[in-house]
Design a protein around this motif. Structure first.
Motif, mmCIF file in Angstrom:
data_model
loop_
_atom_site.group_PDB
_atom_site.id
_atom_site.type_symbol
_atom_site.label_atom_id
_atom_site.label_comp_id
_atom_site.label_asym_id
_atom_site.label_seq_id
_atom_site.Cartn_x
_atom_site.Cartn_y
_atom_site.Cartn_z
ATOM 1 N N GLU A 66 -25.672 -12.994 -34.338
ATOM 2 C CA GLU A 66 -24.469 -12.172 -34.467
ATOM 3 C C GLU A 66 -23.252 -12.880 -33.876
ATOM 4 O OE1 GLU A 66 -24.466 -7.893 -33.870
ATOM 5 O OE2 GLU A 66 -26.626 -8.006 -33.515
ATOM 6 N N ALA A 67 -23.457 -13.606 -32.784
ATOM 7 C CA ALA A 67 -22.340 -14.339 -32.183
ATOM 8 C C ALA A 67 -21.804 -15.384 -33.158
ATOM 9 C CB ALA A 67 -22.787 -14.994 -30.878
ATOM 10 N N GLU A 68 -22.697 -16.076 -33.861
ATOM 11 C CA GLU A 68 -22.261 -17.038 -34.870
ATOM 12 C C GLU A 68 -21.533 -16.341 -36.014
ATOM 13 O OE1 GLU A 68 -24.696 -20.601 -36.015
ATOM 14 O OE2 GLU A 68 -26.271 -19.382 -35.069
ATOM 15 N N LEU A 69 -22.034 -15.182 -36.408
ATOM 16 C CA LEU A 69 -21.385 -14.404 -37.455
ATOM 17 C C LEU A 69 -19.937 -14.110 -37.089
ATOM 18 C CD1 LEU A 69 -21.481 -12.444 -39.994
ATOM 19 C CD2 LEU A 69 -22.274 -10.689 -38.408
ATOM 20 N N GLU A 70 -19.732 -13.612 -35.877
ATOM 21 C CA GLU A 70 -18.377 -13.275 -35.436
ATOM 22 C C GLU A 70 -17.494 -14.528 -35.372
ATOM 23 O OE1 GLU A 70 -17.207 -10.362 -35.037
ATOM 24 O OE2 GLU A 70 -19.024 -9.136 -35.080
ATOM 25 N N ALA A 71 -18.054 -15.623 -34.881
ATOM 26 C CA ALA A 71 -17.265 -16.850 -34.754
ATOM 27 C C ALA A 71 -16.874 -17.408 -36.115
ATOM 28 C CB ALA A 71 -18.051 -17.884 -33.952
ATOM 29 N N ARG A 72 -17.813 -17.398 -37.070
ATOM 30 C CA ARG A 72 -17.542 -17.973 -38.383
ATOM 31 C C ARG A 72 -16.453 -17.193 -39.120
ATOM 32 N NH1 ARG A 72 -18.508 -22.438 -39.033
ATOM 33 N NH2 ARG A 72 -20.769 -22.523 -39.202
ATOM 34 N N PHE A 73 -16.416 -15.858 -38.944
ATOM 35 C CA PHE A 73 -15.452 -15.029 -39.657
ATOM 36 C C PHE A 73 -14.176 -14.786 -38.853
ATOM 37 C CE2 PHE A 73 -19.157 -14.177 -42.198
ATOM 38 C CZ PHE A 73 -18.680 -13.832 -43.456
ATOM 39 N N SER A 74 -14.057 -15.398 -37.684
ATOM 40 C CA SER A 74 -12.929 -15.073 -36.800
ATOM 41 C C SER A 74 -11.576 -15.429 -37.392
ATOM 42 C CB SER A 74 -13.102 -15.771 -35.445
ATOM 43 O OG SER A 74 -13.112 -17.183 -35.612
ATOM 44 N N GLY A 75 -11.509 -16.426 -38.250
ATOM 45 C CA GLY A 75 -10.241 -16.832 -38.829
ATOM 46 C C GLY A 75 -9.913 -16.171 -40.147
ATOM 47 N N SER A 76 -10.718 -15.191 -40.555
ATOM 48 C CA SER A 76 -10.506 -14.553 -41.848
ATOM 49 C C SER A 76 -9.359 -13.561 -41.789
ATOM 50 C CB SER A 76 -11.796 -13.868 -42.309
ATOM 51 O OG SER A 76 -12.230 -12.932 -41.348
ATOM 52 N N CYS A 77 -8.939 -13.061 -42.945
ATOM 53 C CA CYS A 77 -7.823 -12.136 -43.039
ATOM 54 C C CYS A 77 -8.195 -10.777 -42.453
ATOM 55 C CB CYS A 77 -7.373 -11.983 -44.488
ATOM 56 S SG CYS A 77 -8.602 -11.197 -45.552
ATOM 57 N N GLN A 78 -7.207 -9.913 -42.289
ATOM 58 C CA GLN A 78 -7.418 -8.629 -41.626
ATOM 59 C C GLN A 78 -8.422 -7.759 -42.372
ATOM 60 O OE1 GLN A 78 -5.886 -7.844 -38.584
ATOM 61 N NE2 GLN A 78 -7.491 -6.285 -38.616
ATOM 62 N N ALA A 79 -8.371 -7.764 -43.708
ATOM 63 C CA ALA A 79 -9.291 -6.917 -44.476
ATOM 64 C C ALA A 79 -10.745 -7.304 -44.219
ATOM 65 C CB ALA A 79 -8.973 -7.021 -45.961
ATOM 66 N N VAL A 80 -11.025 -8.596 -44.109
ATOM 67 C CA VAL A 80 -12.393 -9.046 -43.834
ATOM 68 C C VAL A 80 -12.771 -8.723 -42.396
ATOM 69 C CG1 VAL A 80 -13.897 -11.064 -43.676
ATOM 70 C CG2 VAL A 80 -12.318 -10.828 -45.609
ATOM 71 N N ARG A 81 -11.860 -8.945 -41.460
ATOM 72 C CA ARG A 81 -12.162 -8.643 -40.054
ATOM 73 C C ARG A 81 -12.402 -7.141 -39.858
ATOM 74 N NH1 ARG A 81 -7.742 -11.965 -39.031
ATOM 75 N NH2 ARG A 81 -6.599 -10.244 -38.023
ATOM 76 N N ASP A 82 -11.687 -6.305 -40.606
ATOM 77 C CA ASP A 82 -11.909 -4.864 -40.506
ATOM 78 C C ASP A 82 -13.281 -4.468 -41.032
ATOM 79 O OD1 ASP A 82 -9.405 -4.529 -39.431
ATOM 80 O OD2 ASP A 82 -8.476 -3.807 -41.287
ATOM 81 N N ALA A 83 -13.753 -5.184 -42.057
ATOM 82 C CA ALA A 83 -15.040 -4.846 -42.672
ATOM 83 C C ALA A 83 -16.219 -5.312 -41.839
ATOM 84 C CB ALA A 83 -15.113 -5.469 -44.067
ATOM 85 N N LEU A 84 -16.049 -6.405 -41.105
ATOM 86 C CA LEU A 84 -17.180 -7.043 -40.431
ATOM 87 C C LEU A 84 -17.923 -6.113 -39.465
ATOM 88 C CD1 LEU A 84 -18.204 -9.891 -40.930
ATOM 89 C CD2 LEU A 84 -17.188 -10.565 -38.756
ATOM 90 N N PRO A 85 -17.256 -5.283 -38.655
ATOM 91 C CA PRO A 85 -18.008 -4.417 -37.740
ATOM 92 C C PRO A 85 -18.926 -3.425 -38.448
ATOM 93 C CG PRO A 85 -15.717 -4.560 -37.057
ATOM 94 C CD PRO A 85 -15.800 -5.189 -38.411
ATOM 95 N N LEU A 86 -18.667 -3.155 -39.733
ATOM 96 C CA LEU A 86 -19.484 -2.201 -40.476
ATOM 97 C C LEU A 86 -20.605 -2.865 -41.274
ATOM 98 C CD1 LEU A 86 -16.678 0.191 -41.769
ATOM 99 C CD2 LEU A 86 -18.198 0.497 -39.809
ATOM 100 N N VAL A 87 -20.724 -4.183 -41.177
ATOM 101 C CA VAL A 87 -21.853 -4.879 -41.803
ATOM 102 C C VAL A 87 -23.098 -4.655 -40.955
ATOM 103 C CG1 VAL A 87 -22.792 -7.132 -42.460
ATOM 104 C CG2 VAL A 87 -20.377 -6.620 -42.875
#
Length: 419
Positions: free
Chosen positions: A255-276
């Motif tokens: 999960e830590a890698e997941l968060e790190a890999r997506f950290s530079g993504s746009c707001q819409a993707v960052r908003d979706a990630l906690p619900l994956v």
């Protein structure tokens, strides 16, 4: 023409989507089927599943398309977004005349369990199919006249005229027959799940309301979103390459890698990630194409024959094509070995082409820097009615003529990555 000789007894190993479809196709071809599944009860794990028109054609022939459509969603568009900038790259229109003129059958998205349930119900209703759970195949013994399956749970031996090995990615029968080792890990991992649409808020809610399949493509990662189960659930899959993959280790793709890999993504993707969903991670595997699927009276089908990465959304679709083609071959040949050879001859080249192009599609989806910029510029020039690159994938191969006559030969890498 249907075979007029006495029906064969075909054993199918594996109760997943491919195995159930194979059992149904075989029974509809006039043969008796015993399907064995190692789990104590039938079921399917996972979340959303995309069914391109080639899969809808197969489901129609199996007699279950309408049952699947009752819970599936027919998305209006496939959309590729840049995961960093949040800008649209390209799209395909799945409801316009350009689509319906070329593909008479629908593009559907469904929950994997719903497709499995529809196939299971059809098998349960068919008088020529016997379903057995709690049977783990440990060995197979073949003679010139029959095949016998051995099981871990019982000393019983199941005799059959022939066997279809549909026991998945880690197929035990493939290991026994082919001996080509383990599947190949891509170093990518997926977190996936479906959640109630009511939990969507803000931009996510607006995207969900479109009912489109949306792929957010980024460097060595992507997120895919679409509704399932009559639009009541929203499927999300986050995929990324791990820097810490090690063969034999389970400590990678965290999960830590997941968060790190997506950290530079746009707001819409960052908003979706906690619900994956985070309850399980799914390492992604495939294999190089296999040249020989048939071993006397035993044949491989689905992921046992051609496991592929998910970037063309064709794993289940190709298993369904396998099943329908197998049914046609069993109608045309009284000898199971001849039927299996005919089936494999019609399917091998097409499945290999899709396996290979799925890998290429993943590379296209996960480009970084200048590569991603060039990809976006190239794809943005396409129109939503341009299906030329993907048509060979979405057009099923022939079921009743030799593979050489197919018009669905491998072509260029298609334009929209679909996990």
């Amino acid at each position: 023409m249907p075979v007029t000789s006495p029906p064969l007894h075909i054993a199918v190993v594996g109760g997943g989507i491919g195995g159930l479809a194979a059992a149904l196709a075989t029974a509809r071809a006039g043969h008796r089927v015993t399907l064995v599944e190692r789990a104590a009860r039938f079921g399917e794990i996972g979340a959303g599943l995309q069914l391109a028109p080639n899969a809808s054609v197969a489901l129609a022939e199996l007699g279950v398309l309408e049952a699947v459509r009752r819970s599936a969603v027919a998305p209006p568009r496939l959309v590729m977004m840049d995961a960093l900038s949040g800008e649209q790259v390209t799209s395909l229109d799945l409801r316009g005349g350009a689509y319906t003129d070329r593909f008479p059958h629908p593009y559907l998205v469904t929950h994997r369990t719903d497709l499995h349930a529809a196939l299971l119900a059809a098998c349960q209703d068919h008088p020529s199919i016997t379903l057995r759970t709690g049977h783990t195949v440990t060995d197979v013994v073949q003679t010139p006249s029959e095949v016998r399956l051995h099981f871990a749970e019982t000393s019983e031996r199941l005799p059959a005229d022939a066997v279809v090995a549909a026991d998945g990615l880690h197929s035990r029968l493939r290991r026994i027959l082919v001996g080509d080792g383990d599947p190949v890990c891509s170093r990518y991992v997926a977190y996936r799940g479906a959640l109630p649409l009511s939990r969507m808020t803000g931009a996510m809610s607006r995207h969900a309301a479109t009912e489109s399949v949306i792929v957010w493509a980024g460097p060595r990662m992507h997120l895919v979103q679409y509704p399932v189960r009559r639009g009541e659930l929203y499927n999300q899959v986050a995929v990324f390459e791990s820097d810490h993959y090690s063969p034999g280790s389970d400590d990678w793709g965290t999960e830590a890698e997941l968060e790190a890999r997506f950290s530079g993504s746009c707001q819409a993707v960052r908003d979706a990630l906690p619900l994956v969903a985070r309850d399980r991670r799914w390492p992604l595997f495939d294999r190089p194409p296999l040249t020989e699927w048939v071993h006397g009276r035993i044949v491989l089908l689905g992921d046992a024959a051609h496991p592929m990465l998910q970037y063309l959304a064709q794993g289940a679709c190709q298993a369904l094509e396998d099943a329908v083609t197998l049914g046609h071959a069993l109608r045309g040949h009284a000898d199971p070995a001849a039927a299996f050879a005919s089936y494999a001859g019609r399917r091998r080249e097409r499945a290999a082409g899709i396996q290979t192009n799925a890998r290429r599609f993943g590379e296209l989806c996960h480009l970084e820097g200048m590569g991603a910029a060039l990809r976006n510029r190239l794809l943005s020039s396409r129109t939503p009615e341009d299906f030329d690159d993907i048509a060979w994938v979405w057009t099923p191969g022939p079921t009743g003529v030799p593979a050489a006559a197919s018009t669905a030969a491998p072509g260029p890498v298609p334009a929209l990555p679909r996990p």
